[in-house]
Design an enzyme around this catalytic site. Structure first.
Site, PDB file in Angstrom:
ATOM      1  N   CYS A 129      34.248  52.401  37.238  1.00 44.98           N
ATOM      2  CA  CYS A 129      33.404  53.116  36.286  1.00 44.98           C
ATOM      3  C   CYS A 129      32.967  52.140  35.201  1.00 44.98           C
ATOM      4  O   CYS A 129      33.371  50.982  35.202  1.00 44.98           O
ATOM      5  CB  CYS A 129      34.173  54.259  35.627  1.00 44.98           C
ATOM      6  SG  CYS A 129      34.926  55.401  36.780  1.00 44.98           S
TER       7      CYS A 129
ATOM      8  N   LEU B 251      31.699  56.642  38.593  1.00 43.48           N
ATOM      9  CA  LEU B 251      31.627  56.585  40.048  1.00 43.48           C
ATOM     10  C   LEU B 251      32.753  57.492  40.529  1.00 43.48           C
ATOM     11  O   LEU B 251      33.926  57.202  40.305  1.00 43.48           O
ATOM     12  CB  LEU B 251      31.829  55.164  40.571  1.00 43.48           C
ATOM     13  CG  LEU B 251      31.802  55.028  42.105  1.00 43.48           C
ATOM     14  CD1 LEU B 251      30.411  55.305  42.650  1.00 43.48           C
ATOM     15  CD2 LEU B 251      32.255  53.642  42.534  1.00 43.48           C
ATOM     16  N   ALA B 252      32.390  58.623  41.141  1.00 43.21           N
ATOM     17  CA  ALA B 252      33.390  59.636  41.502  1.00 43.21           C
ATOM     18  C   ALA B 252      34.107  59.252  42.783  1.00 43.21           C
ATOM     19  O   ALA B 252      33.551  59.358  43.871  1.00 43.21           O
ATOM     20  CB  ALA B 252      32.709  60.996  41.655  1.00 43.21           C
TER      21      ALA B 252
ATOM     22  N   ASN C 294      38.908  52.680  33.256  1.00 43.36           N
ATOM     23  CA  ASN C 294      38.246  52.223  34.471  1.00 43.36           C
ATOM     24  C   ASN C 294      39.341  51.645  35.361  1.00 43.36           C
ATOM     25  O   ASN C 294      40.028  50.714  34.959  1.00 43.36           O
ATOM     26  CB  ASN C 294      37.213  51.152  34.102  1.00 43.36           C
ATOM     27  CG  ASN C 294      36.666  50.387  35.300  1.00 43.36           C
ATOM     28  OD1 ASN C 294      36.279  49.233  35.168  1.00 43.36           O
ATOM     29  ND2 ASN C 294      36.625  51.001  36.459  1.00 43.36           N
ATOM     30  N   GLY C 295      39.546  52.205  36.518  1.00 36.77           N
ATOM     31  CA  GLY C 295      40.569  51.656  37.402  1.00 36.77           C
ATOM     32  C   GLY C 295      41.151  52.685  38.342  1.00 36.77           C
ATOM     33  O   GLY C 295      40.630  53.793  38.482  1.00 36.77           O
ATOM     34  N   GLU C 296      42.217  52.281  39.001  1.00 33.74           N
ATOM     35  CA  GLU C 296      42.962  53.165  39.892  1.00 33.74           C
ATOM     36  C   GLU C 296      44.447  52.938  39.639  1.00 33.74           C
ATOM     37  O   GLU C 296      44.897  51.788  39.641  1.00 33.74           O
ATOM     38  CB  GLU C 296      42.691  52.884  41.384  1.00 33.74           C
ATOM     39  CG  GLU C 296      41.252  53.091  41.790  1.00 33.74           C
ATOM     40  CD  GLU C 296      40.420  51.865  41.439  1.00 33.74           C
ATOM     41  OE1 GLU C 296      39.331  52.065  40.859  1.00 33.74           O
ATOM     42  OE2 GLU C 296      40.855  50.744  41.713  1.00 33.74           O
TER      43      GLU C 296
ATOM     44  N   THR D 142      30.470  27.276  40.917  1.00 36.85           N
ATOM     45  CA  THR D 142      30.972  27.802  42.184  1.00 36.85           C
ATOM     46  C   THR D 142      30.982  29.334  42.194  1.00 36.85           C
ATOM     47  O   THR D 142      30.756  29.954  43.231  1.00 36.85           O
ATOM     48  CB  THR D 142      32.381  27.237  42.502  1.00 36.85           C
ATOM     49  OG1 THR D 142      32.717  27.562  43.839  1.00 36.85           O
ATOM     50  CG2 THR D 142      33.442  27.770  41.569  1.00 36.85           C
TER      51      THR D 142
ATOM     52  N   ARG E 227      27.345  30.363  43.073  1.00 38.27           N
ATOM     53  CA  ARG E 227      27.056  30.099  44.496  1.00 38.27           C
ATOM     54  C   ARG E 227      27.667  31.169  45.395  1.00 38.27           C
ATOM     55  O   ARG E 227      27.019  31.713  46.275  1.00 38.27           O
ATOM     56  CB  ARG E 227      27.644  28.749  44.907  1.00 38.27           C
ATOM     57  CG  ARG E 227      26.864  27.555  44.485  1.00 38.27           C
ATOM     58  CD  ARG E 227      27.591  26.334  45.054  1.00 38.27           C
ATOM     59  NE  ARG E 227      27.177  25.119  44.382  1.00 38.27           N
ATOM     60  CZ  ARG E 227      27.891  24.011  44.361  1.00 38.27           C
ATOM     61  NH1 ARG E 227      29.063  23.972  44.958  1.00 38.27           N
ATOM     62  NH2 ARG E 227      27.445  22.938  43.757  1.00 38.27           N
TER      63      ARG E 227
ATOM     64  N   SER F 234      38.653  43.874  49.907  1.00 35.21           N
ATOM     65  CA  SER F 234      38.257  42.465  49.978  1.00 35.21           C
ATOM     66  C   SER F 234      39.494  41.571  49.851  1.00 35.21           C
ATOM     67  O   SER F 234      40.575  42.037  49.498  1.00 35.21           O
ATOM     68  CB  SER F 234      37.250  42.162  48.860  1.00 35.21           C
ATOM     69  OG  SER F 234      36.682  40.886  49.020  1.00 35.21           O
ATOM     70  N   GLY F 235      39.315  40.267  50.130  1.00 32.96           N
ATOM     71  CA  GLY F 235      40.458  39.347  50.211  1.00 32.96           C
ATOM     72  C   GLY F 235      40.689  38.470  48.998  1.00 32.96           C
ATOM     73  O   GLY F 235      41.428  37.490  49.080  1.00 32.96           O
TER      74      GLY F 235
END
Length: 562
Positions: free
Chosen positions: A2, A50-51, A75-77, A338, A341, A364-365
Site C-alpha cells: 500500500c 492494494l486490497a 504498509n506490509g504483511e 547497477t 540497469r 521473488s528471489g
C-alpha cells in the site's frame, strides 16, 4: 502493498498538502482515503490501498472500538498475526493482519510490538491518549518509509520520498527528506499544537539475532548447536520452505518472477509445491523477461517445464529498455548504476503482469545473493571471516539497492512483492553458521544453498548448479550484454566535456562514466538536491572493478569462455 502518508503539525492548508499524497497513488490502486485526526486540525493520514486481505474492513487508518485513541497506518504483511492472537488471546475486530499491531502495543508497548512482528512492514502509529507518535520499519527495509522532520516539529511520513519533497512549510523552503532506517522504531511526543518532538530512535532487531517471535513460529525448535552438515542442510530446507509457506497469505492471485537463476527458481519450485499441498485451485503463473534468446529466458523455460507452471515470457528490445529509463529512475528515487540497469527488466515485466494477468502477489528471489554470498566477487574474499562481514554489510544496505529496486519496480504497477529469502528466522539461522560453511566452494558461489537442495528433485541439476548471472546481464544475449546496449546509446547523449566537469556539477558521488552521468542528470531533474539518498554506489569488493557488472570480472569471463 500500500501507500501510507501522514502529516503532523502542518502550517499549510491540508487540502493543498494532500496533493503530495497523490504522488504514491500507484502503490494502492484499489481505494484511497484521507482522514483528519480528531482534535488536531493540522494532522492527517493518507492511504492508498492494494486490497490483498480483508476486502471489507481493510481501509486505513485502522481504528477499532477497543482502542478508540489508536490510529494505525501501515504498509506490509504480518505473517504471524494468527499465532500471536492464539498466544495472547487477542480479540480481532477485522481480518486485517496489521490489526495485531494495535493489540501488541496495548499489551506491551512499542518495543515488544516491533520485535514480535514476523513480516515486512512500515507503520505510523498514533496514540492520542498518551500523545505519542511511533514510526517503525522491518529488519531489512523490505517495505519503504521516508520522513521529514523540521526544527519546529513539523513531521511528514510517506512510503516514497516523492510524496514529501513538495510539502510546504513556513520555516523551511526545502525540508530534508531521508529514508527511515530499517530495523528501527522512533518515539515522538505529540504536542497540543500538533507538532512533534523526537524522543528516541531505537534499533529493535539485528538480523544476526534469532527474532523474538521465533518462539511462536509454526516451525518448532530445530536441532541447534550442531553444525553437522546433514543437519545444517535439513534446517536450511525446513526454514526456507517455512518462509515460503507463511507468505502464501493472500486473497489475490499469487505469481512468481522467474529468471532461471538459482534464487528465483528455488522460490518458484517450493511455492508451486506448497500451493498444491494446500490445494490452491489456480495454476502458478511464472514470469521471465529478456531479449531474444537471452540466457535467462532459456533457463526459465527449463524450470517452468520442470515444475509445471503457467509460464509467461516478456521479450523486449534495447529501444524499449532505453525508453523506460526515465520513468524507472523516477520510480526508484536513486541514481545507482547497477540498480537502474537491473530495474529496467523488472519494471517492464511488472508492467506486463499488471496489464495482461490477474496475478497481484508476486514472489521473488531478492536477498539470496547478499545472504548466501552469491556475487561473483565473493570468490576473491581474503578469508571466510571477511566474506561473512561483507555479507552482513550487504544485508544492512539492501534497502538502498536490491530491496529498493524490487519494491519500487513492482509497486509502480500496483503489485505486492514477497521475498522469502529475507525471512527473519531463515536469515538469522544462515548467518549463525560458521563462516567457512558459507563461502564459495569448488569455484561455485552459494555452494551450501545448492547442496542443501541437491537431493530434493525440485529443480533440474543444470539449474541448481547454474553459475551466477547479474539480472541486468542475464536478460541480454550472451554476445552483447544489456549494459553494453545502454552504454552505446548513452555515449551519444553525453559528451566528454560534460563528464570532465562532473565533479564541479555533482560534488557528492560524482559520476565517473557517461552512463552514471546520464542517470544522475535524470535523477536531479526529478529530485534536485537529494543526492544524499544514495550514500555510495554499489560496487564489488576485493577486485579492481570500474563497473558493477559481473561480466567485467575475471572469474565471470573465464567461466563463460570455458
Amino acid at each position: 502493498m500500500c501507500g501510507i502518508w501522514a502529516l503532523f503539525g502542518s502550517d499549510e492548508c491540508l487540502s493543498v498538502q494532500c496533493l503530495s499524497a497523490m504522488k504514491i497513488a500507484h502503490r494502492g490502486p484499489d481505494a484511497f482515503r484521507f482522514e483528519n485526526v480528531n482534535g488536531f486540525t493540522n494532522c492527517c493520514f493518507g492511504f492508498h490501498r492494494l486490497a490483498v486481505v480483508d476486502q471489507l474492513y481493510g481501509m486505513q487508518p485502522i481504528r477499532v472500538k477497543k482502542f478508540p485513541y489508536l490510529w494505525l497506518c501501515y504498509n506490509g504483511e504480518i505473517y504471524n498475526f494468527k499465532q500471536l492472537q492464539k498466544q495472547f488471546g487477542f480479540e480481532y475486530q477485522t481480518l486485517v493482519d496489521g490489526e495485531v499491531i494495535l493489540h501488541l502495543y496495548n499489551r506491551g508497548g512499542i518495543e515488544q510490538t516491533a520485535s514480535m512482528l514476523d513480516g515486512v512492514f512500515a507503520f505510523i502509529l498514533l496514540d492520542t491518549a498518551n500523545r505519542k507518535v511511533f514510526l517503525a520499519r522491518d529488519t531489512y527495509g523490505v517495505r519503504p518509509l521516508f520522513k521529514v522532520l523540521t526544527d519546529d516539529g513539523f513531521l511528514g511520513v510517506c512510503s516514497e520520498a516523492k510524496g514529501l519533497i513538495n510539502l510546504k512549510h513556513s520555516t523551511s523552503l526545502c525540508p530534508k527528506v531521508e529514508p527511515f532506517l530499517p530495523g528501527h522504531y522512533e518515539v515522538l511526543d505529540l504536542k497540543p499544537s500538533g507538532k512533534v518532538a523526537s524522543v528516541e530512535l531505537v534499533k529493535f532487531h539485528s538480523y544476526k539475532e534469532e527474532p523474538l517471535h521465533a518462539a511462536f513460529d509454526t516451525v518448532e525448535n530445530l536441532p541447534s548447536g550442531s553444525f553437522d552438515l546433514e543437519t545444517v542442510k535439513s534446517n536450511i530446507r525446513v526454514l526456507f520452505e517455512n518462509a515460503v509457506r507463511k507468505r502464501l497469505m493472500a486473497h489475490r492471485r499469487i505469481g512468481c518472477l522467474l529468471s532461471g537463476g538459482l534464487d528465483s527458481s528455488l522460490v518458484a519450485a517450493v511455492l508451486l509445491k506448497l500451493m498444491k499441498e494446500i490445494n490452491i485451485k489456480y495454476p502458478l503463473q511464472t514470469f521471465a523477461i529478456g531479449m531474444e534468446n537471452s540466457p535467462d529466458l532459456v533457463a526459465a523455460r527449463k524450470v517452468a517445464a520442470h515444475i509445471g507452471s503457467e509460464h509467461h515470457e516478456v521479450i523486449f528490445n534495447s529501444e524499449e529498455g532505453i525508453q523506460a529509463i526515465e520513468e524507472v529512475i523516477f520510480s526508484l528515487e536513486t541514481y545507482d548504476i547497477t540498480t537502474i540497469r537491473a530495474s529496467i527488466g523488472m519494471y517492464l515485466v511488472s508492467k506486463y503482469i499488471r496489464k495482461k494477468t490477474d496475478s497481484v502477489v508476486i514472489f521473488s528471489g531478492e536477498g539470496s545473493d547478499e545472504l548466501t554470498q552469491g556475487y561473483i566477487y565473493f570468490h576473491k574474499a581474503p578469508s571466510p571471516e571477511e566474506a561473512a562481514e561483507e555479507s552482513e554489510r550487504l544485508l544492512k544496505e539492501l534497502y538502498l539497492f536490491d530491496v529498493l529496486r524490487a519494491d519500487r519496480t513492482t509497486a509502480a504497477h500496483g503489485l505486492e512483492l514477497r521475498v522469502p529469502f529475507l525471512d527473519h528466522r531463515f536469515t538469522s539461522y544462515y548467518l549463525s553458521l560458521p563462516a567457512e560453511l558459507r563461502i564459495p566452494k569448488n569455484g561455485i558461489e552459494k555452494y551450501l544453498l545448492r547442496e542443501s537442495f541437491e537431493d530434493s528433485n525440485l529443480l533440474p541439476k543444470e539449474i541448481l548448479w547454474r553459475p551466477k548471472e547479474a539480472f541486468s546481464d542475464g536478460i541480454a544475449s550472451v554476445k552483447k550484454s544489456w549494459f553494453s546496449f545502454l552504454q552505446d546509446y548513452i555515449d551519444q547523449q553525453i559528451d566528454d566535456l560534460l563528464l570532465e566537469k562532473a565533479v564541479e556539477k555533482y560534488p557528492f558521488n560524482p559520476p565517473k562514466t557517461k552512463e552514471s552521468y546520464y542517470y544522475r542528470q535524470i535523477f536531479e531533474k526529478h529530485y534536485p538536491g537529494q543526492s544524499n539518498w544514495l550514500p555510495h554506489y554499489w560496487m564489488p569488493r576485493w577486485v579492481k572493478a570500474t563497473d558493477p557488472s559481473a561480466r567485467t570480472l575475471k572469474h565471470y569471463k573465464s567461466a563463460t569462455q570455458e
